[in-house]
Design an enzyme around this catalytic site. Structure first.
Site: not given
Ligand SMILES: C[S@@+](CC[C@H](N)C(=O)[O-])C[C@H]1O[C@@H](n2cnc3c(N)ncnc32)[C@H](O)[C@@H]1O
Length: 279
Positions: A19, A42, A100, A118, A143-144, A164
């Site tokens: 961050h 994410h 984030s 997300e 999906d990301a 992320d």
């Molecule tokens: C490390 S956390 C993100 C934290 C956020 N970026 C932050 O810094 O506050 C990863 C997130 O990605 C989500 N996630 C995992 N695989 C994913 C995908 N294929 N597509 C979208 N989201 C996904 C998880 O549910 C989780 O909430």
């Protein structure tokens, strides 16, 4: 089925680095009045209450943001990040750790946009509610990797793509390079920041090497390890690969890293700021 919840890890030493870099990149984008877009692949839940059972269970924030909150270090990038976290805690004590998307939204101007994907149902819903009514922010349950295809390029030519993943799946390690190349084909002028954990040194180096071997230009590596490398003993550090970094980022991080190391390190840690490929 996703089991990772960022609420167990929010405010950890890894979030502090991630961050801090996010704030530095967004501050650079804010220097010009032209609009920018942040694409957060994410998103997570957006905000994390310190007294939440998940946060209290792991206590990762205790060895992360709690060591720095309320401090002034004299190093601009660190103090600016701490001021953003403080502004998002107007009660004057650390009651929430901002994720984030919340940090990005705080730094958006009227003309800027944030788009987040997300996939976890609960966290998606929390994120959607967080920004309900903010017309600058778009939250998609997507999906990301699909989101990078579907939502890029954004309306604006300037911006940040923050990647992320939770690295729950081995595919997260292997998919990133291809996804980044695809994203940059659509949004070549963006700064792109990819977070990675340091769990096992050989695997980390393989991950980073993929980017270098893919000839991704203008690649800066920022890494802060709070402990010596030790495989099988959890995360000892984390890093970001930043493509098209602001020209000031490396120098600012050279100053910030020793401060982070001193505040968050537990002995035998190390850090690096390295330009891996040229422009
Ligand atoms: C490390 S956390 C993100 C934290 C956020 N970026 C932050 O810094 O506050 C990863 C997130 O990605 C989500 N996630 C995992 N695989 C994913 C995908 N294929 N597509 C979208 N989201 C996904 C998880 O549910 C989780 O909430």
């Amino acid at each position: 089925m996703l089991s990772y919840r960022h609420s167990y890890h929010a405010g950890s030493f890894a979030d502090v680095l991630k961050h801090l870099v996010e704030v530095a990149i967004l501050d650079h984008l804010r220097l010009k009045p032209k609009p920018f877009t942040v694409h957060d692949t994410h998103g997570g839940a957006g905000r994390y209450a310190i007294d939440d059972a998940h946060m209290q269970k792991t206590g990762e924030y205790v060895d992360g943001i709690a060591r720095l909150f309320g401090e002034r270090t004299g190093v601009a990038a660190v103090d600016r990040y701490l001021s953003v976290v403080a502004q998002l805690n107007p009660v004057g004590r650390l009651s929430h750790y901002p994720g984030s998307p919340l940090i990005a939204a705080h730094l958006l101007r009227e003309q800027d946009r944030l788009q987040c994907t997300e996939l976890h149902s609960t966290d998606f819903e929390l994120l959607r509610q967080e920004f309900a009514g903010d017309r600058r922010v778009r939250v998609e349950k997507l999906d990301a990797w699909q989101g990078l295809k579907a939502l890029l390029p954004p309306e604006h030519r300037r911006g940040l793509v923050l990647i992320d993943p939770s690295y729950e799946l081995e595919a997260d390690y292997t998919q990133v390079v291809g996804a980044v190349r695809q994203a940059l084909r659509k949004f070549a002028t963006a700064t792109c920041a990819i977070w990675y954990p340091v769990l096992e040194r050989n695997r980390t180096e393989r991950f980073v090497r993929r980017f270098v071997e893919a000839d991704i230009p203008n690649l800066l590596r920022l890494e802060c390890c709070v402990r010596a490398d030790a495989s099988g003993r959890g995360m000892t550090g984390s890093g970001l690969l930043v493509i098209n970094p602001p020209y000031t980022l490396a120098a600012n991080m050279e100053q910030a890293m020793p401060v982070l190391q001193a505040a968050l390190g537990e002995g035998h840690g190390h850090h690096r700021v390295a330009q891996l490929t040229g422009e």
